[in-house]
Design a protein around this motif. Structure first.
Motif, PDB file in Angstrom:
ATOM      1  N   SER A 200      -2.741   9.838  10.406  1.00 47.25           N
ATOM      2  CA  SER A 200      -2.322  10.296   9.069  1.00 47.25           C
ATOM      3  C   SER A 200      -3.368  11.167   8.379  1.00 47.25           C
ATOM      4  O   SER A 200      -3.024  12.157   7.723  1.00 47.25           O
TER       5      SER A 200
ATOM      6  N   GLY B  46       2.473   9.089   9.795  1.00 44.57           N
ATOM      7  CA  GLY B  46       3.436   8.725   8.744  1.00 44.57           C
ATOM      8  C   GLY B  46       2.970   8.963   7.324  1.00 44.57           C
ATOM      9  O   GLY B  46       3.612   8.493   6.379  1.00 44.57           O
TER      10      GLY B  46
ATOM     11  N   TYR C 202      -7.161   3.185   6.011  1.00 42.50           N
ATOM     12  CA  TYR C 202      -6.879   4.627   5.872  1.00 42.50           C
ATOM     13  C   TYR C 202      -5.400   4.741   5.536  1.00 42.50           C
ATOM     14  O   TYR C 202      -4.690   3.720   5.471  1.00 42.50           O
TER      15      TYR C 202
HETATM   16  C1  BEZ Z   1      -0.823   7.139  11.509  1.00 44.53           C
HETATM   17  O1  BEZ Z   1      -2.040   7.334  11.391  1.00 44.53           O
HETATM   18  O2  BEZ Z   1      -0.003   7.595  10.697  1.00 44.53           O
HETATM   19  C2  BEZ Z   1      -0.302   6.333  12.661  1.00 44.53           C
HETATM   20  C3  BEZ Z   1      -1.057   6.198  13.799  1.00 44.53           C
HETATM   21  C4  BEZ Z   1      -0.546   5.479  14.868  1.00 44.53           C
HETATM   22  C5  BEZ Z   1       0.710   4.908  14.810  1.00 44.53           C
HETATM   23  C6  BEZ Z   1       1.452   5.038  13.653  1.00 44.53           C
HETATM   24  C7  BEZ Z   1       0.947   5.748  12.570  1.00 44.53           C
END
Ligand code: BEZ
Length: 389
Positions: A105, A128, A174
């Motif tokens: 993200s 996401g 995060y």
């Molecule tokens: C994210 O950082 O948004 C994320 C990373 C791995 C799986 C799902 C979301």
């Protein structure tokens, strides 16, 4: 006279044919810039996205919107500090037509900023972050995956319905962890429960021991978590090794057990999660996808592979409408917004802020599969807060 007309027509036809041919040949290749992790805790997620996307393109004979596809790839290392430099390599150095990325993200937010400023088409096949389809939304930015809020919210509703009252959450500190927990808490507390403690550790740290000791001391009814990739493997194994699996039910957004079950083994057995994919969906589209994926890569697909495949589908829908013109953002967006995307996860549409509106499934780990238990939340739409388009 009649003969001359026929001769002239034949000549005219030859000119038209030559022009058309030249046009077809003159269509330059479509340059797809993958910005995905190839190293670190999310490396296997990047590979699955890449595989899924390429499978879709191969099924189209190697062409999208009439243009042959070529790829360039940057390893973003899931490192937000390097994200602006990395995305600018694709935009300014490689001059790509479309960027497909990424998993993390924090990295995705830097990519969205660069895409918004340059007008380059961006399809996010995982990350996401709320901001991407919220305050940073733009006509040229799309997501083929989910918002962090979606699986968190769906799991929160289920946990409340199960009658749990006191839950501890644990995640990486995060955007993905924070927003998933926020979604969970919103639904769980609306349903009468309380999140009594929110635990976290920095990404991609996997030293869980002190936090597991704190969970044991707090004695909640259950634990809710967001971890993914290598971190999810370690967390599930450590939770079981600490003896908590026997006494405190563990719930998660489905990334906890997707693409990880080989490595987690029996420690994952019985875990309940919510996600927009499961391993045994009763639809032909998914069954065909799984067969084709397994045949091509000698691997079972996971949610990340589906998201990569659907990023390809979205690009195909948009570029077929614009005859391959990746700069015609209005035409591209109009086509994708109007589409029902025939995904292996089940059909979904795209919201006004360009995030999937989709069913979130409840799944239970049985052996090496996330088995469908039911629908946790039907056609769940992210609120898209702050998006002005
Ligand atoms: C994210 O950082 O948004 C994320 C990373 C791995 C799986 C799902 C979301």
């Amino acid at each position: 006279m009649q003969k001359r007309t026929v001769l002239l027509s034949a000549a005219a036809l030859a000119v038209i044919a030559a022009t058309t041919n030249t046009w077809a040949q003159a269509q330059p290749k479509l340059k797809v810039g993958f910005m995905l992790p190839a190293t670190g805790t999310f490396a296997s997620l990047g590979t699955a996205i890449d595989n899924g996307f390429r499978l879709y393109v191969a099924e189209q004979g190697g062409k999208i919107g009439g243009r042959e596809v070529e790829y360039v790839r940057v390893d973003d290392e899931s490192d937000p500090a390097k994200a602006t430099d990395n995305v600018n390599k694709l935009i300014k150095r490689d001059n790509v037509d479309v960027i497909v990325g990424t998993v993390h993200s924090g990295v995705a937010m830097a990519m969205a900023k660069a895409a918004k400023e340059s007008g380059t088409l961006l399809i996010v096949p995982n990350a996401g972050a709320a901001a991407v389809t919220g305050p940073m939304c733009a006509p040229n930015i799309f997501r083929s995956s989910f918002s962090n809020w979606q699986p968190g919210y769906a799991m929160g509703e289920v946990a409340a319905k199960k009658g749990h009252k006191k839950i501890v959450t644990i995640t990486w500190k995060y955007a993905a962890g924070d927003e998933t927990v926020k979604g969970f808490k919103e639904a769980f507390e609306k349903g009468g429960g309380t999140v009594v403690k929110e635990l976290s550790l920095p990404f991609p740290n996997v030293e869980f021991q002190a936090l597991l000791t704190e969970i044991a001391a707090t004695k909640p009814d259950a634990v809710f978590t967001f971890f993914a990739g290598g971190g999810a493997v370690k967390f599930v194994k450590d939770y079981a090794a600490a003896g908590l699996k026997k006494s405190i039910p563990l719930y998660g957004s489905g990334f906890l057990t997707d693409g990880t079950l080989e490595a987690q083994g029996a420690d994952a057995d019985g875990l309940i999660t919510a996600l927009h994919y499961a391993d045994n969906l009763p639809n032909k589209r998914d069954q065909n996808f799984r067969l084709a994926y397994a045949k091509t890569y000698k691997l079972q697909p996971d949610v990340y592979a589906v998201q990569g495949y659907d990023a390809g589908q979205m690009l195909g829908i948009g570029l077929n409408a614009t005859k391959g013109d990746a700069k015609n953002i209005q035409g591209f967006a109009q086509a994708v917004r109007a589409a029902k995307i025939d995904s292996p996860r089940g059909p979904f549409t795209i919201s006004k802020s360009h995030n999937p509106v989709q069913d979130i499934y409840l799944r239970k780990v049985v052996g090496k599969e996330n088995v469908l238990e039911g629908i946790a939340s039907k056609a769940l739409a992210d609120p898209g807060l702050g998006c002005k388009m």
